[in-house]
Enzyme design. Structure first.
Site, PDB file in Angstrom:
ATOM      1  CG  ASP A 115      -1.885  -1.144   1.272  1.00 12.80           C
ATOM      2  OD1 ASP A 115      -2.503  -1.400   0.235  1.00 12.80           O
ATOM      3  OD2 ASP A 115      -2.029  -1.787   2.327  1.00 12.80           O
ATOM      4  CE  LYS A 149       0.420   7.394   3.777  1.00 12.87           C
ATOM      5  NZ  LYS A 149       1.292   8.329   3.072  1.00 12.87           N
ATOM      6  CB  VAL A 189      -0.012   0.377  12.138  1.00 15.97           C
ATOM      7  CG1 VAL A 189       1.249   1.057  12.624  1.00 15.97           C
ATOM      8  CG2 VAL A 189      -1.053   1.402  11.783  1.00 15.97           C
ATOM      9  CB  SER A 197       1.845  -6.077   2.578  1.00 13.87           C
ATOM     10  OG  SER A 197       0.642  -5.411   2.898  1.00 13.87           O
ATOM     11  CB  ALA A 198       0.745  -4.418   7.827  1.00 18.09           C
ATOM     12  CE  LYS A 206       5.359  -3.584   6.757  1.00 13.70           C
ATOM     13  NZ  LYS A 206       5.003  -3.062   5.436  1.00 13.70           N
ATOM     14  CD  GLU A 226       7.083   0.108   4.587  1.00 18.66           C
ATOM     15  OE1 GLU A 226       6.364   1.120   4.460  1.00 18.66           O
ATOM     16  OE2 GLU A 226       6.645  -0.986   4.951  1.00 18.66           O
TER      17      GLU A 226
END
Ligand code: BG6
Ligand code: MG
Length: 222
Positions: free
Chosen positions: A12, A46, A48, A115-116, A146, A170
């Site tokens: 994202d 962003k 998390v 990615s989270a 993260k 990132e």
């Protein structure tokens, strides 16, 4: 000049501009609870994970809700988000993202997604880029959010690469901190004024060609 064997990508805000849909969905959650989110709050959300992001939103509004209500609010936000992204197509990838992934792979550089998001596999499928990753680590594989480095360490491990061989791409402050906590170099995607902890900042993957001039070079090892 350092040679790296592997590139680890957040999704994202790096490969596709879904960050805006995440934030719009959280804004509706806040509105439902009777407060509003400021533009600056987007940065805090962003990178998390979903439940951590909800806790941040609730903290901003000074609202306390039960565990059951937290689950309901998170599910409702996700339903709105999934609806918003249900129509994305390969045309909506961020400029240069596909081309950069393809060029790395053509040179034998290892690639992983870190990615989270638990929606990551679905988004990769819709963008038709699942095959451009040797490993996919998403929010359903790793639960630590993260800035915990687990998502990137799992990516490096899956590629058989040491952290020192990896470059993380990132857009989130938490993601840059996660890369560093894992012993990896971090290329920030966005504004240098925001991503002050990144080793190098570029506006997007369309500008990744400039990395070699900044001492970051990839070597193939496939
Ligand atoms: C990250 C986003 O990629 O995924 C965060 O930057 C988001 O904003 C997180 O909270 C979790 O996403 P999902 O899709 O599992 O709710
Ligand atoms: Mg991101």
């Amino acid at each position: 000049m350092t040679d790296y064997r592997a590139a680890l990508f957040d999704l994202d805000g790096v490969i596709v501009d879904t960050a805006v849909h995440h934030f719009a969905a959280w804004r509706q959650t806040a509105a439902e609870l009777g407060f509003s989110l400021a533009d600056e709050d987007e940065e805090l959300l962003k990178g998390v994970g979903r439940m951590d992001a909800l806790r941040i939103v609730l903290g901003i509004g000074g609202v306390e809700v039960s565990e059951d209500e937290q689950q309901r609010l998170a599910a409702e936000k996700n339903a709105r988000y999934v609806e918003a992204i249900s129509t994305i197509t390969p045309d909506e990838m961020l400029p240069g993202a596909r081309e950069y992934l393809v060029s790395l792979r053509d040179r034998g550089v290892l690639t992983a997604l870190g990615s989270a998001s638990r929606n990551a596999p679905m988004i990769l499928q819709r963008l038709e880029i699942t095959d451009l990753f040797d490993a996919i680590i998403d929010g359903s594989v790793v639960s630590e959010a993260k800035p915990n480095p687990r998502v990137f360490l799992a990516g490096a491990e899956a590629l058989g690469a040491a952290p020192a061989d990896c470059v993380v791409f990132e857009d989130a402050i938490a993601g840059i901190q996660a890369a560093h906590a894992g012993g990896m170099i971090a290329v920030g995607i966005g504004e240098p004024e925001v991503l002050t902890e990144a080793d190098v900042v570029i506006p997007g993957l369309h500008a990744a060609g400039s990395l070699s001039a900044q001492g970051i070079e990839f070597v193939g090892s496939r």
